[in-house]
Design a protein around this motif. Structure first.
Motif, PDB file in Angstrom:
ATOM      1  N   HIS A 195      -0.120   7.220  -6.568  1.00  0.00           N
ATOM      2  CA  HIS A 195      -0.612   8.058  -7.662  1.00  0.00           C
ATOM      3  C   HIS A 195       0.473   8.934  -8.280  1.00  0.00           C
ATOM      4  O   HIS A 195       0.190   9.703  -9.194  1.00  0.00           O
ATOM      5  CB  HIS A 195      -1.753   8.949  -7.138  1.00  0.00           C
ATOM      6  CG  HIS A 195      -2.686   8.240  -6.216  1.00  0.00           C
ATOM      7  ND1 HIS A 195      -3.480   7.196  -6.623  1.00  0.00           N
ATOM      8  CD2 HIS A 195      -2.919   8.381  -4.869  1.00  0.00           C
ATOM      9  CE1 HIS A 195      -4.181   6.745  -5.582  1.00  0.00           C
ATOM     10  NE2 HIS A 195      -3.849   7.443  -4.508  1.00  0.00           N
ATOM     11  N   HIS A 253      -5.344  -1.182  -0.955  1.00  0.00           N
ATOM     12  CA  HIS A 253      -5.762   0.093  -0.369  1.00  0.00           C
ATOM     13  C   HIS A 253      -6.895  -0.156   0.604  1.00  0.00           C
ATOM     14  O   HIS A 253      -7.765  -1.003   0.343  1.00  0.00           O
ATOM     15  CB  HIS A 253      -6.241   1.077  -1.445  1.00  0.00           C
ATOM     16  CG  HIS A 253      -5.182   1.364  -2.456  1.00  0.00           C
ATOM     17  ND1 HIS A 253      -4.145   2.226  -2.209  1.00  0.00           N
ATOM     18  CD2 HIS A 253      -4.969   0.852  -3.688  1.00  0.00           C
ATOM     19  CE1 HIS A 253      -3.345   2.243  -3.261  1.00  0.00           C
ATOM     20  NE2 HIS A 253      -3.819   1.408  -4.173  1.00  0.00           N
ATOM     21  N   LEU A 254      -6.880   0.581   1.704  1.00  0.00           N
ATOM     22  CA  LEU A 254      -7.993   0.498   2.650  1.00  0.00           C
ATOM     23  C   LEU A 254      -9.273   1.034   2.020  1.00  0.00           C
ATOM     24  O   LEU A 254     -10.344   0.425   2.129  1.00  0.00           O
ATOM     25  CB  LEU A 254      -7.665   1.312   3.906  1.00  0.00           C
ATOM     26  CG  LEU A 254      -6.481   0.792   4.721  1.00  0.00           C
ATOM     27  CD1 LEU A 254      -5.596   1.932   5.179  1.00  0.00           C
ATOM     28  CD2 LEU A 254      -6.957  -0.014   5.899  1.00  0.00           C
ATOM     29  N   SER A 255      -9.165   2.190   1.380  1.00  0.00           N
ATOM     30  CA  SER A 255     -10.347   2.826   0.785  1.00  0.00           C
ATOM     31  C   SER A 255     -10.506   2.374  -0.659  1.00  0.00           C
ATOM     32  O   SER A 255      -9.550   1.871  -1.270  1.00  0.00           O
ATOM     33  CB  SER A 255     -10.192   4.352   0.848  1.00  0.00           C
ATOM     34  OG  SER A 255      -9.085   4.770   0.071  1.00  0.00           O
ATOM     35  N   ASN A 261       0.885  -1.156   0.000  1.00  0.00           N
ATOM     36  CA  ASN A 261       0.000   0.000   0.000  1.00  0.00           C
ATOM     37  C   ASN A 261       0.926   1.210   0.000  1.00  0.00           C
ATOM     38  O   ASN A 261       1.484   1.571   1.030  1.00  0.00           O
ATOM     39  CB  ASN A 261      -0.906   0.015   1.227  1.00  0.00           C
ATOM     40  CG  ASN A 261      -1.853   1.208   1.210  1.00  0.00           C
ATOM     41  OD1 ASN A 261      -1.743   2.090   0.367  1.00  0.00           O
ATOM     42  ND2 ASN A 261      -2.786   1.233   2.149  1.00  0.00           N
ATOM     43  N   ARG A 267      -6.983  10.075  -7.473  1.00  0.00           N
ATOM     44  CA  ARG A 267      -6.673   8.764  -6.858  1.00  0.00           C
ATOM     45  C   ARG A 267      -7.010   7.591  -7.787  1.00  0.00           C
ATOM     46  O   ARG A 267      -6.753   6.446  -7.461  1.00  0.00           O
ATOM     47  CB  ARG A 267      -7.442   8.604  -5.537  1.00  0.00           C
ATOM     48  CG  ARG A 267      -7.030   9.588  -4.473  1.00  0.00           C
ATOM     49  CD  ARG A 267      -7.688   9.271  -3.141  1.00  0.00           C
ATOM     50  NE  ARG A 267      -7.760  10.451  -2.314  1.00  0.00           N
ATOM     51  CZ  ARG A 267      -6.769  10.890  -1.506  1.00  0.00           C
ATOM     52  NH1 ARG A 267      -5.654  10.223  -1.399  1.00  0.00           N
ATOM     53  NH2 ARG A 267      -6.918  11.999  -0.804  1.00  0.00           N
TER      54      ARG A 267
HETATM   55  C1  DQA Z   1      -4.680   4.741   0.390  1.00  0.00           C
HETATM   56  C2  DQA Z   1      -5.365   5.593  -0.682  1.00  0.00           C
HETATM   57  C3  DQA Z   1      -4.447   6.715  -1.151  1.00  0.00           C
HETATM   58  O1  DQA Z   1      -5.107   7.504  -2.146  1.00  0.00           O
HETATM   59  C4  DQA Z   1      -4.080   7.614   0.008  1.00  0.00           C
HETATM   60  O2  DQA Z   1      -3.186   8.629  -0.424  1.00  0.00           O
HETATM   61  C5  DQA Z   1      -3.534   6.848   1.158  1.00  0.00           C
HETATM   62  C6  DQA Z   1      -4.167   5.607   1.547  1.00  0.00           C
HETATM   63  C7  DQA Z   1      -5.625   3.693   0.995  1.00  0.00           C
HETATM   64  O3  DQA Z   1      -5.133   2.765   1.618  1.00  0.00           O
HETATM   65  O4  DQA Z   1      -6.847   3.801   0.864  1.00  0.00           O
HETATM   66  O5  DQA Z   1      -2.606   7.289   1.835  1.00  0.00           O
HETATM   67  O6  DQA Z   1      -3.583   4.072  -0.204  1.00  0.00           O
END
Ligand code: DQA
Length: 145
Positions: A81, A101-103, A75, A112
């Motif tokens: 990006h 990714h968490l989200s 991650n 993103r």
């Molecule tokens: C992330 C999503 C990215 O866009 C963001 O910059 C993060 C966390 C995620 O795990 O959802 O830092 O990678």
């Protein structure tokens, strides 16, 4: 011998728990790493975890991972990006890479939606909170069986 797997987390993931909990949840990175280590063990994998806020350190760790590990879960946070350097390091690996990714980055801001990491990944798991890592471990267990 269990297959050794590395999880690499990038910038700001060390602040999980307090960072935008509506998006990233309430678990800390230590909570998530501990859960992942236990789950990895149940899958017959040996897991190490690394986090850095610094692009070059992440590149160094990825280069080293090609020698020491059978698989890499990454991650890269916001570097997902932006970072051609991290993409290039991942492209040079012969071991499988899973992007996490968490989200759900595709439900969020347009900037993103582009991932340099995806170009080097076997697959991508996003949107399941900390379960994204658990799902990645399950996929990795199959890839390294
Ligand atoms: C992330 C999503 C990215 O866009 C963001 O910059 C993060 C966390 C995620 O795990 O959802 O830092 O990678």
């Amino acid at each position: 011998m269990p297959a050794r797997i590395l999880i690499v987390n990038g910038p700001n993931l060390n602040t999980l728990g307090t960072r935008e909990p509506d998006i990233y949840g309430h678990e800390t990175l230590s909570d998530i790493e501990a859960k992942c280590k236990a789950h990895a063990q149940s899958l017959g994998l040996a897991l190490d975890a690394f986090q850095s806020n610094h692009e070059g350190e992440i590149v160094d760790k990825i280069q080293q991972a090609g020698k020491d590990y059978r698989g890499l879960i990454v991650n890269a946070g916001a570097y997902t990006h932006t970072s051609i350097a991290i993409m290039d390091a991942l492209l040079s690996l012969k071991i499988p890479v899973i992007e996490v990714h968490l989200s759900n980055i595709f439900r969020r801001e347009a900037f993103r939606h582009e991932s340099y990491i995806s170009k080097a990944a076997k697959g991508v798991i996003c949107g399941f909170g900390s379960d994204s890592y658990r799902l990645a471990l399950e996929a990795m267990a199959k890839l390294t069986a």
